[in-house]
Design a protein around this motif. Sequence first.
Motif, PDB file in Angstrom:
ATOM      1  N   MET A   1       3.254  -3.444   0.180  1.00  0.00           N
ATOM      2  CA  MET A   1       3.686  -2.764   1.394  1.00  0.00           C
ATOM      3  C   MET A   1       2.164  -1.729   1.803  1.00  0.00           C
ATOM      4  N   THR A   2       2.723  -1.038   3.165  1.00  0.00           N
ATOM      5  CA  THR A   2       1.484  -0.738   4.496  1.00  0.00           C
ATOM      6  C   THR A   2       1.295   0.767   4.149  1.00  0.00           C
ATOM      7  N   LEU A   3      -0.052   1.089   4.869  1.00  0.00           N
ATOM      8  CA  LEU A   3      -0.364   2.091   4.720  1.00  0.00           C
ATOM      9  C   LEU A   3       0.206   2.837   5.996  1.00  0.00           C
ATOM     10  N   ALA A 255      -1.961   5.706   1.852  1.00  0.00           N
ATOM     11  CA  ALA A 255      -0.510   4.910   1.796  1.00  0.00           C
ATOM     12  C   ALA A 255       0.938   5.532   1.121  1.00  0.00           C
ATOM     13  N   VAL A 259       2.114   2.896  -4.050  1.00  0.00           N
ATOM     14  CA  VAL A 259       1.229   2.079  -3.653  1.00  0.00           C
ATOM     15  C   VAL A 259       0.369   1.449  -5.047  1.00  0.00           C
ATOM     16  N   THR A 260       0.316  -0.076  -5.595  1.00  0.00           N
ATOM     17  CA  THR A 260      -1.174   0.132  -6.680  1.00  0.00           C
ATOM     18  C   THR A 260      -2.060  -0.350  -6.567  1.00  0.00           C
ATOM     19  N   GLU A 263      -2.495  -3.589  -4.079  1.00  0.00           N
ATOM     20  CA  GLU A 263      -2.407  -3.126  -3.239  1.00  0.00           C
ATOM     21  C   GLU A 263      -3.469  -2.805  -2.322  1.00  0.00           C
ATOM     22  N   LEU A 264      -4.335  -1.867  -3.006  1.00  0.00           N
ATOM     23  CA  LEU A 264      -5.305  -0.964  -2.234  1.00  0.00           C
ATOM     24  C   LEU A 264      -7.022  -1.761  -1.981  1.00  0.00           C
ATOM     25  N   TYR A 267      -6.298  -4.080   0.461  1.00  0.00           N
ATOM     26  CA  TYR A 267      -7.346  -3.500   1.937  1.00  0.00           C
ATOM     27  C   TYR A 267      -8.664  -3.308   2.380  1.00  0.00           C
ATOM     28  N   ASP A 296      -1.359  -3.431 -11.802  1.00  0.00           N
ATOM     29  CA  ASP A 296       0.280  -3.178 -11.048  1.00  0.00           C
ATOM     30  C   ASP A 296       0.641  -1.880 -11.263  1.00  0.00           C
ATOM     31  N   PRO A 298       2.216   1.540 -10.770  1.00  0.00           N
ATOM     32  CA  PRO A 298       2.618   2.489  -9.279  1.00  0.00           C
ATOM     33  C   PRO A 298       1.768   3.264  -9.440  1.00  0.00           C
TER      34      PRO A 298
END
Length: 434
Positions: A1-3, A255, A259-260, A263-264, A267, A296, A298
């Motif tokens: 997932m992207t920002l 985001a 997002v999880t 993932e953050l 970044y 993980d 959400p």
Amino acid sequence: MTLTPVLSRYWDEAESWSIETYRRHGGYEALHKALYRDPDEIIETVKESGLRGRGGAGFSVGTKWSFIPQNDGAPHYLVVNADESEPGTCKDMPLLLATPHALVEGAIIAAYAIRANHAFVYVRGEVASVIRRLRTAVQEAYDAGLLGRDIQGTGFDLELVVHAGAGAYICGEETALLDSLEGRRGQPRLRPPFPAVAGLYARPTVVNNVESIASVPSIVQRGAQWFRSMGTEKSPGFTLYSLSGHVQRPGQYEAPLGVTLRELLDYAGGVRAGHTLKFWTPGGSSTPILTAEHLDVPLDYEGVGAAGSMLGTKALQIFDDTTCVVRSVLRWTEFYAHESCGKCTPCREGTYWLAGLLRRLEAGDADERDIDTVLDVTDSVVGKSFCALGDGAGSPILSSLQYFRDEYLAHIELGRCPFDPALATVWGRGEAVS
């Protein structure tokens, strides 16, 4: 997932806070569009977007606006809650420093939608730099004819006041905020009646968080379906996640909801070098802590709720394996004991006794019966206090005992805190120190 940078897309520009920069990026175009639509259409658009309150509760913003009785001949008020004081939460203040006009424009649109001619922004008194910048932005809006009488020739009048609070955590609770705004001691009110019926000066009032209101212009400009194209079905849109603590690059990460943390953290450069994630808060210190097994999950209202916590203000405090859970919980409990307004006995007395008990446990001057006493006192506070402060005070205690009871027992067995930075090893990373 992207920002998904929307609110933060030009925070790095020179003088991002000025009205010239804001207008160069399409600022106040949504306001012009909104003022030539029926107010009920604006409410319906925000409702269709699925925007949920970004202050912690996650209630539908459009639905909240629709509760205001229309065409009743009574004055209505809009109050923006900028009393950001939840430990770990640091999204609204950067937003107000970098793009205060996003809030100003959103406040004008929201006031127009609920047919209010007076709006207030209640800001924490300690953040003098934020107050100065926001007041400058408000004056720029007045000078541009965007506030005051007959805005843009539409006949709509709005006065916007920036009010500095006195630094009480309890004033983040919306009814305590209203009491403070009226000049009284900030303490929660009994509900019902709710603010939508009898709020500021006993008149219909909408109270929304800074990020909630600042998100409105982009929804009006781009549409509800654009907003719903991000996030999840029940938690649509973008939001600001605040990462702090033991991460390589702490800061604000905008985001999509859902997002999880894994993932953050990618970044943010991950947990600091040489260490591993131990526990974290998904929404500030008043939300139950989670552990590495929840990386993980959400980060939306449903996902975090299913994991046993709350998304809250999306204040992700990250703690690595060198952190003493008991000491962290003690610090949070001391904060809640200090910030209790004292109105109700469970919170006033309960937080005081919890802080004392946790001090004994952290120092190792306790036995296993004291853990049971902590649980008993916590049970007398959670669900029994006048407002949610009591629930928030109990959340880190109960969740830390759920996941780290053995660490509490280690304090008792060793007769002191096992996490001593002066020693070569700490308990939980190999062997317990002796």
